[in-house]
Design a protein around this motif. Structure first.
Motif, PDB file in Angstrom:
ATOM      1  N   HIS A 306       0.828  -1.211   0.000  1.00 58.16           N
ATOM      2  CA  HIS A 306       0.000   0.000   0.000  1.00 58.16           C
ATOM      3  C   HIS A 306       0.858   1.255   0.000  1.00 58.16           C
ATOM      4  O   HIS A 306       0.520   2.250  -0.639  1.00 58.16           O
ATOM      5  CB  HIS A 306      -0.944  -0.005   1.219  1.00 58.16           C
ATOM      6  N   SER A 307       1.964   1.204   0.719  1.00 56.26           N
ATOM      7  CA  SER A 307       2.890   2.346   0.706  1.00 56.26           C
ATOM      8  C   SER A 307       3.522   2.491  -0.673  1.00 56.26           C
ATOM      9  O   SER A 307       3.632   3.593  -1.217  1.00 56.26           O
ATOM     10  CB  SER A 307       4.002   2.146   1.740  1.00 56.26           C
ATOM     11  N   GLU A 308       3.956   1.361  -1.225  1.00 62.23           N
ATOM     12  CA  GLU A 308       4.595   1.394  -2.545  1.00 62.23           C
ATOM     13  C   GLU A 308       3.642   1.946  -3.584  1.00 62.23           C
ATOM     14  O   GLU A 308       4.067   2.624  -4.525  1.00 62.23           O
ATOM     15  CB  GLU A 308       5.029  -0.019  -2.960  1.00 62.23           C
ATOM     16  N   ALA A 309       2.344   1.659  -3.418  1.00 60.36           N
ATOM     17  CA  ALA A 309       1.360   2.098  -4.403  1.00 60.36           C
ATOM     18  C   ALA A 309       1.374   3.615  -4.564  1.00 60.36           C
ATOM     19  O   ALA A 309       1.127   4.138  -5.654  1.00 60.36           O
ATOM     20  CB  ALA A 309      -0.029   1.619  -3.996  1.00 60.36           C
ATOM     21  N   VAL A 310       1.673   4.328  -3.481  1.00 59.37           N
ATOM     22  CA  VAL A 310       1.719   5.789  -3.559  1.00 59.37           C
ATOM     23  C   VAL A 310       2.852   6.226  -4.475  1.00 59.37           C
ATOM     24  O   VAL A 310       2.681   7.070  -5.363  1.00 59.37           O
ATOM     25  CB  VAL A 310       1.905   6.409  -2.150  1.00 59.37           C
ATOM     26  N   LEU A 311       4.020   5.621  -4.270  1.00 57.68           N
ATOM     27  CA  LEU A 311       5.185   5.986  -5.087  1.00 57.68           C
ATOM     28  C   LEU A 311       4.982   5.593  -6.547  1.00 57.68           C
ATOM     29  O   LEU A 311       5.346   6.321  -7.466  1.00 57.68           O
ATOM     30  CB  LEU A 311       6.437   5.309  -4.529  1.00 57.68           C
ATOM     31  N   LYS A 312       4.368   4.431  -6.743  1.00 56.39           N
ATOM     32  CA  LYS A 312       4.099   3.984  -8.113  1.00 56.39           C
ATOM     33  C   LYS A 312       3.159   4.954  -8.808  1.00 56.39           C
ATOM     34  O   LYS A 312       3.384   5.348  -9.949  1.00 56.39           O
ATOM     35  CB  LYS A 312       3.486   2.584  -8.109  1.00 56.39           C
ATOM     36  N   ALA A 313       2.103   5.346  -8.091  1.00 55.42           N
ATOM     37  CA  ALA A 313       1.117   6.245  -8.691  1.00 55.42           C
ATOM     38  C   ALA A 313       1.751   7.590  -9.034  1.00 55.42           C
ATOM     39  O   ALA A 313       1.358   8.235 -10.005  1.00 55.42           O
ATOM     40  CB  ALA A 313      -0.057   6.444  -7.733  1.00 55.42           C
ATOM     41  N   LEU A 314       2.714   8.004  -8.243  1.00 50.94           N
ATOM     42  CA  LEU A 314       3.348   9.298  -8.491  1.00 50.94           C
ATOM     43  C   LEU A 314       4.484   9.188  -9.501  1.00 50.94           C
ATOM     44  O   LEU A 314       4.998  10.194  -9.993  1.00 50.94           O
ATOM     45  CB  LEU A 314       3.892   9.877  -7.175  1.00 50.94           C
ATOM     46  N   GLY A 315       4.886   7.955  -9.809  1.00 48.60           N
ATOM     47  CA  GLY A 315       5.959   7.748 -10.764  1.00 48.60           C
ATOM     48  C   GLY A 315       7.336   8.056 -10.215  1.00 48.60           C
ATOM     49  O   GLY A 315       8.226   8.515 -10.939  1.00 48.60           O
ATOM     50  N   LEU A 316       7.526   7.818  -8.931  1.00 47.89           N
ATOM     51  CA  LEU A 316       8.821   8.072  -8.311  1.00 47.89           C
ATOM     52  C   LEU A 316       9.619   6.774  -8.175  1.00 47.89           C
ATOM     53  O   LEU A 316       9.084   5.774  -7.705  1.00 47.89           O
ATOM     54  CB  LEU A 316       8.626   8.690  -6.922  1.00 47.89           C
ATOM     55  N   PRO A 317      10.871   6.765  -8.601  1.00 51.45           N
ATOM     56  CA  PRO A 317      11.710   5.565  -8.468  1.00 51.45           C
ATOM     57  C   PRO A 317      12.074   5.339  -6.997  1.00 51.45           C
ATOM     58  O   PRO A 317      12.378   6.300  -6.290  1.00 51.45           O
ATOM     59  CB  PRO A 317      12.981   5.894  -9.268  1.00 51.45           C
ATOM     60  N   TYR A 318      12.031   4.084  -6.588  1.00 56.36           N
ATOM     61  CA  TYR A 318      12.326   3.798  -5.176  1.00 56.36           C
ATOM     62  C   TYR A 318      12.880   2.394  -5.040  1.00 56.36           C
ATOM     63  O   TYR A 318      12.887   1.608  -5.993  1.00 56.36           O
ATOM     64  CB  TYR A 318      11.052   3.925  -4.343  1.00 56.36           C
ATOM     65  N   ARG A 319      13.343   2.117  -3.839  1.00 59.05           N
ATOM     66  CA  ARG A 319      13.733   0.747  -3.529  1.00 59.05           C
ATOM     67  C   ARG A 319      13.233   0.387  -2.138  1.00 59.05           C
ATOM     68  O   ARG A 319      12.969   1.271  -1.314  1.00 59.05           O
ATOM     69  CB  ARG A 319      15.249   0.566  -3.636  1.00 59.05           C
ATOM     70  N   VAL A 320      13.079  -0.897  -1.918  1.00 57.55           N
ATOM     71  CA  VAL A 320      12.622  -1.397  -0.621  1.00 57.55           C
ATOM     72  C   VAL A 320      13.794  -2.121   0.024  1.00 57.55           C
ATOM     73  O   VAL A 320      14.442  -2.953  -0.609  1.00 57.55           O
ATOM     74  CB  VAL A 320      11.448  -2.376  -0.796  1.00 57.55           C
ATOM     75  N   VAL A 321      14.068  -1.776   1.265  1.00 62.62           N
ATOM     76  CA  VAL A 321      15.102  -2.512   1.999  1.00 62.62           C
ATOM     77  C   VAL A 321      14.495  -3.078   3.273  1.00 62.62           C
ATOM     78  O   VAL A 321      13.523  -2.548   3.814  1.00 62.62           O
ATOM     79  CB  VAL A 321      16.309  -1.620   2.362  1.00 62.62           C
ATOM     80  N   GLU A 322      15.082  -4.179   3.717  1.00 61.93           N
ATOM     81  CA  GLU A 322      14.675  -4.766   4.978  1.00 61.93           C
ATOM     82  C   GLU A 322      15.756  -4.423   5.998  1.00 61.93           C
ATOM     83  O   GLU A 322      16.940  -4.676   5.761  1.00 61.93           O
ATOM     84  CB  GLU A 322      14.548  -6.283   4.821  1.00 61.93           C
ATOM     85  N   LEU A 323      15.340  -3.814   7.090  1.00 61.70           N
ATOM     86  CA  LEU A 323      16.323  -3.352   8.057  1.00 61.70           C
ATOM     87  C   LEU A 323      17.001  -4.513   8.761  1.00 61.70           C
ATOM     88  O   LEU A 323      16.370  -5.503   9.130  1.00 61.70           O
ATOM     89  CB  LEU A 323      15.668  -2.448   9.113  1.00 61.70           C
ATOM     90  N   CYS A 324      18.311  -4.359   8.945  1.00 58.76           N
ATOM     91  CA  CYS A 324      19.053  -5.348   9.721  1.00 58.76           C
ATOM     92  C   CYS A 324      18.768  -5.120  11.206  1.00 58.76           C
ATOM     93  O   CYS A 324      18.220  -4.094  11.596  1.00 58.76           O
ATOM     94  CB  CYS A 324      20.543  -5.231   9.443  1.00 58.76           C
ATOM     95  N   ALA A 325      19.159  -6.096  12.009  1.00 53.02           N
ATOM     96  CA  ALA A 325      18.835  -6.061  13.439  1.00 53.02           C
ATOM     97  C   ALA A 325      19.315  -4.768  14.107  1.00 53.02           C
ATOM     98  O   ALA A 325      18.611  -4.183  14.934  1.00 53.02           O
ATOM     99  CB  ALA A 325      19.434  -7.272  14.143  1.00 53.02           C
ATOM    100  N   GLY A 326      20.479  -4.311  13.741  1.00 49.78           N
ATOM    101  CA  GLY A 326      21.050  -3.140  14.399  1.00 49.78           C
ATOM    102  C   GLY A 326      20.347  -1.845  14.052  1.00 49.78           C
ATOM    103  O   GLY A 326      20.454  -0.866  14.783  1.00 49.78           O
ATOM    104  N   ASP A 327      19.637  -1.828  12.929  1.00 51.20           N
ATOM    105  CA  ASP A 327      19.004  -0.603  12.459  1.00 51.20           C
ATOM    106  C   ASP A 327      17.525  -0.545  12.847  1.00 51.20           C
ATOM    107  O   ASP A 327      16.828   0.445  12.617  1.00 51.20           O
ATOM    108  CB  ASP A 327      19.137  -0.531  10.928  1.00 51.20           C
ATOM    109  N   LEU A 328      17.065  -1.616  13.481  1.00 53.39           N
ATOM    110  CA  LEU A 328      15.659  -1.781  13.800  1.00 53.39           C
ATOM    111  C   LEU A 328      15.220  -0.837  14.916  1.00 53.39           C
ATOM    112  O   LEU A 328      15.941  -0.620  15.874  1.00 53.39           O
ATOM    113  CB  LEU A 328      15.481  -3.228  14.276  1.00 53.39           C
ATOM    114  N   GLY A 329      14.003  -0.289  14.793  1.00 49.88           N
ATOM    115  CA  GLY A 329      13.463   0.567  15.846  1.00 49.88           C
ATOM    116  C   GLY A 329      13.196  -0.226  17.112  1.00 49.88           C
ATOM    117  O   GLY A 329      13.006  -1.441  17.075  1.00 49.88           O
ATOM    118  N   PHE A 330      13.156   0.503  18.222  1.00 50.87           N
ATOM    119  CA  PHE A 330      13.057  -0.082  19.561  1.00 50.87           C
ATOM    120  C   PHE A 330      11.911  -1.093  19.699  1.00 50.87           C
ATOM    121  O   PHE A 330      12.090  -2.179  20.241  1.00 50.87           O
ATOM    122  CB  PHE A 330      12.870   1.062  20.557  1.00 50.87           C
ATOM    123  N   ALA A 331      10.739  -0.729  19.190  1.00 50.39           N
ATOM    124  CA  ALA A 331       9.543  -1.539  19.455  1.00 50.39           C
ATOM    125  C   ALA A 331       9.281  -2.578  18.364  1.00 50.39           C
ATOM    126  O   ALA A 331       8.339  -3.343  18.450  1.00 50.39           O
ATOM    127  CB  ALA A 331       8.324  -0.634  19.603  1.00 50.39           C
TER     128      ALA A 331
END
Length: 424
Positions: A306-331
């Motif tokens: 659903h988030s990606e759909a916004v970027l697609k609709a706007l025609g903006l190039p993007y990439r998706v990354v999966e955060l590693c353990a160290g970069d993960l938010g607290f919760a």
RNA sequence: GGAGUAGUACUCAAGUUGGCUGAAGAGGUGCCCCUGCUAAGGGCAUAGGUCGGGUUAAACCGGCGCGAGGGUUCAAAUCCCUCCUACUCCGCCA
């Protein structure tokens, strides 16, 4: 919050997985010991309370029949003084356990990449080709200043640095983006639109996992009620259902919320000082879900879409990354970041973050659900995602759709909202 | 901001000379009976939540619990204090 019972049962494994975040969580061994102590004291207290209750009841009967009561009263007196001693001790140890648990982050999901920082994040996919320019690209602050749609000096005059005034088509573009995103999520993705308070209380901050550890990141109001400016819609949004038992029939519950977010950016002095990438105040459209545990990862992936759909609709190039353990938010147990291509930066910058907190926030905020009538309540899983950060989307539009003459093309999807072909 | 009223279980609601009320009653909900179906009627069931013990799992035992937190008392839904929330009236106001 982690469950003390789970910690008790899998101490070593949990510590190992938590350590992937970086840091030393071996203090959980102590927490387990404190908890053992706590439980044995609790049993003593309960035994004494039982005596107190039973004898007190007897006193009532004796009094009614006119019998002497001094002996049982002495018994209760003695039990009471012992209770007081134990309760003093147990309160102290419970505080210690609570402090430790509130300051312990969520356990990373088992299959997320190890690593310390964003360097170790795993690329999931890239979508769209960055445009090639046959002129020198400008950063968004130069484009916006030339078009007179963003005004940093006046914002500093009004508030301080890291604030901005949107003007003319800049203000209109921000508003168009908000409406476009909300409409998309409501009409196409099935989210219910909500509009939340901009001010939250302390308990709500604890529930979402911000406090007590990150008090310094929030703007505190000078008010005896202990209130804070909303740092992200996730905080009031997740707490919509705090202290509630939901029905499985109503789930998943999906909300989309526009909010203005306020952050101190205390640890970011000197970073992104130009432009509107990092502001004390910024707009965001958020996605929120309350789901059953067995569906949470499936729902999380949907939310990412659903988030990606916004970027697609706007025609903006993007990439998706999966955060590693160290970069993960607290919760969070697992997080995808969406990064949008910024020509001036010659790279990708975060524009959205889609996370699964599993039952971590649900425990803190006490959000449960029942599978059916009479069933035992279980904790829900909570998901949140940006859909998207509005200011950063505006940045991406200005930079990606800039023309040599300084004008900016309005993306097709926004034309109905802007009623404009081009910002000039 | 001033004055007042209230807060009991899914809902409504009894219960304030403190003990025998963890909590009457009604509705709702679930199951069953009756009826050709529906409606009406009848019967039975339905006190949650949480913490600790216990069990393979239940059963079961106990602590807490009548908006929240303190206090008085041998004993509190019932008495006292603080706070929160809702409603009514007045004042102010987008």
């Amino acid at each position: 919050m982690l469950e003390i019972r789970k910690i008790r049962e899998n101490t070593e494994e949990l510590i190992e997985r938590l350590n992937l975040r970086g840091g030393d969580f071996s203090y959980l061994h102590d927490v387990v010991k404190w908890d053992e102590k706590r439980r044995s004291m609790l049993q003593e207290i309960e035994k004494l309370k039982r005596i107190r209750n039973e004898v007190s009841k007897k006193i009532g009967v004796l009094k009614r029949t006119g019998k002497p009561v001094s002996e049982p009263m002495a018994t209760v007196e003695k039990a009471k003084s012992q209770i007081a001693v134990f309760e003093e001790d147990i309160r102290r140890i419970e505080t210690r356990i609570q402090d430790a648990l509130l300051n312990t982050p969520n356990v990373p999901h088992s299959n997320i990449p190890p690593g310390q920082d964003e360097e170790d994040n795993r690329l999931v996919r890239s979508v769209g080709e960055p445009r090639t320019f046959d002129f020198e690209v400008l950063p968004h602050w130069d484009i916006a200043t030339a078009l007179d749609i963003l005004d940093f000096e006046r914002a500093a005059k009004i508030a301080s640095s890291r604030f901005v005034v949107y003007k003319g088509d800049g203000a209109r573009l921000e508003r168009a983006l908000i409406n476009f995103m909300l409409d998309l999520h409501r009409d196409k993705h099935g989210y219910k639109e909500i509009l939340l308070p901009y001010i939250v209380n302390y308990d709500v901050m604890v529930g979402a996992g911000q406090f007590p550890k990150f008090v310094d990141d929030a703007f505190k109001l000078v008010d005896e009620r202990n209130l804070y400016l909303n740092p992200t819609a996730e905080v009031p949004g997740i707490n919509m259902h705090r202290e509630e038992i939901l029905s499985a029939d109503d789930m998943p519950i999906s909300y989309t919320a526009f909010t203005t977010a306020f952050r101190q950016e205390a640890g970011s002095a000197g970073r992104d000082t130009r432009g509107i990438l990092r502001q004390h105040q910024f707009n965001k459209v958020e996605l929120l879900k309350f789901v059953t545990p067995e569906t949470s990862y499936e729902e999380n992936d949907k939310m990412l879409g659903h988030s990606e759909a916004v970027l697609k609709a706007l025609g903006l190039p993007y990439r998706v990354v999966e955060l590693c353990a160290g970069d993960l938010g607290f919760a969070m147990a697992k997080t995808y970041d969406i990064e949008v291509w910024l020509p001036s930066y010659e790279g990708y910058r975060e524009i959205a973050s889609i996370s699964n907190a599993e039952d971590y926030q649900a425990r803190r905020a006490n959000i449960k659900f029942r599978r059916k009538r009479g069933a035992k309540p279980e904790f829900v899983h909570t998901l949140n995602g940006s859909g998207l950060a509005v200011g950063r989307t505006l940045v991406a539009i200005l930079e990606n759709f800039q023309n040599e003459d300084g004008t900016v093309d309005v993306p097709e999807a926004l034309k109905p909202y802007m009623q404009l072909e081009k910002i000039k």
